[in-house]
Design a protein around this motif. Sequence first.
Motif, PDB file in Angstrom:
ATOM      1  N   THR A 187      38.388  36.052  30.034  1.00 28.37           N
ATOM      2  CA  THR A 187      37.302  36.347  30.973  1.00 28.37           C
ATOM      3  C   THR A 187      36.868  35.087  31.712  1.00 28.37           C
ATOM      4  O   THR A 187      36.797  34.012  31.113  1.00 28.37           O
ATOM      5  CB  THR A 187      36.064  36.854  30.178  1.00 28.37           C
ATOM      6  N   ASP A 188      36.599  35.234  33.007  1.00 27.82           N
ATOM      7  CA  ASP A 188      36.027  34.105  33.756  1.00 27.82           C
ATOM      8  C   ASP A 188      34.855  34.576  34.604  1.00 27.82           C
ATOM      9  O   ASP A 188      34.657  35.778  34.789  1.00 27.82           O
ATOM     10  CB  ASP A 188      37.104  33.440  34.638  1.00 27.82           C
ATOM     11  N   CYS A 189      34.060  33.618  35.082  1.00 31.83           N
ATOM     12  CA  CYS A 189      32.922  33.949  35.964  1.00 31.83           C
ATOM     13  C   CYS A 189      33.247  33.446  37.365  1.00 31.83           C
ATOM     14  O   CYS A 189      32.411  32.827  38.026  1.00 31.83           O
ATOM     15  CB  CYS A 189      31.645  33.284  35.475  1.00 31.83           C
ATOM     16  N   GLY A 190      34.479  33.660  37.795  1.00 34.13           N
ATOM     17  CA  GLY A 190      34.948  33.109  39.068  1.00 34.13           C
ATOM     18  C   GLY A 190      34.739  34.036  40.243  1.00 34.13           C
ATOM     19  O   GLY A 190      33.847  34.880  40.246  1.00 34.13           O
ATOM     20  N   ARG A 191      35.645  33.903  41.223  1.00 34.29           N
ATOM     21  CA  ARG A 191      35.497  34.595  42.506  1.00 34.29           C
ATOM     22  C   ARG A 191      35.690  36.104  42.427  1.00 34.29           C
ATOM     23  O   ARG A 191      35.235  36.834  43.296  1.00 34.29           O
ATOM     24  CB  ARG A 191      36.496  34.012  43.495  1.00 34.29           C
ATOM     25  N   GLY A 192      36.365  36.578  41.393  1.00 31.17           N
ATOM     26  CA  GLY A 192      36.620  38.019  41.271  1.00 31.17           C
ATOM     27  C   GLY A 192      37.721  38.476  42.226  1.00 31.17           C
ATOM     28  O   GLY A 192      38.200  37.699  43.063  1.00 31.17           O
TER      29      GLY A 192
END
Length: 256
Positions: A187-192
């Motif tokens: 999981t990341d909190c990036g650009r999507g």
Amino acid sequence: QVITLPAVRQTDGEIEGAIIVFSDITEKKLDVIRMSDFIAMVSHELKTPLTSVQGYVQIVMARARSAKDAFAAGALDKANIQLKKMNALINGFLNVAQLDAGKIHLDKSPFEINTLIAEIVEETMLADPARNIESSPCFPTTLLADKEKIAQVIGNLLGNAIKYSAHGSRVNIGCQVDPLAIQVVVTDCGRGISPKDREKLFDRYYRVDNVTGESISGFGLGLYLSAEIIKRHQGEIWVESEVGKGSAFYFKLPRL
Ligand code: ADP
């Protein structure tokens, strides 16, 4: 390739005619084959000198360490990380060529999944020490799979999570087991990723337009290869994502 357009009708609805377009795509297909062959050939040629440079770097690094030359050892460490990245890239190209030729095969052996994840997390953090990857291990579980290829998939997913999110934002890898399968999520909190791009994400050479514009390096092969590897293990791979918020890449592998 045949493209048929809707029938041309008069105002009262009666059909007046139809348009069929025939286009010869032999050349286009040949171009793709020629490009793949060329990439495979270049990758193959680069592999031997690269292996040799890696060998020399290891030897000199051992000397620098025993001579307590911290500067040289540090510089060689950095060179080694870049050489590993080049090696992974070349292996990716060679794997695509093997896939094209139907020659990729799985070399299965038993391994414990948490240990493998921990090794890859450590390696990824060595390459990018500023990044903290959080890991939530599952119940220790032995899988019978191609360890190197599964490592490649996890490395690709973690590498992307870092590459496509802001410096310092959180990246997490988690794992869950049930009696039949094991599921890993990065999981990341990036650009999507938009729904339109999500449809093509696992296609060969596919990259989201804005990353090409921003010149983030890559060839659009990592997810294609990851999907092929997981499919060949009778597993599944998918993504959930929201633009501007982040992404979660999942894969599931049968335990038996
Ligand atoms: P590469 O990263 O070399 O371009 P990949 O096949 O690994 O190739 O990924 C394909 C594309 O999917 C990337 O170019 C990027 O646009 C998008 N992508 C992959 N992972 C992520 C992620 N975690 N967040 C946002 N976009 C992603």
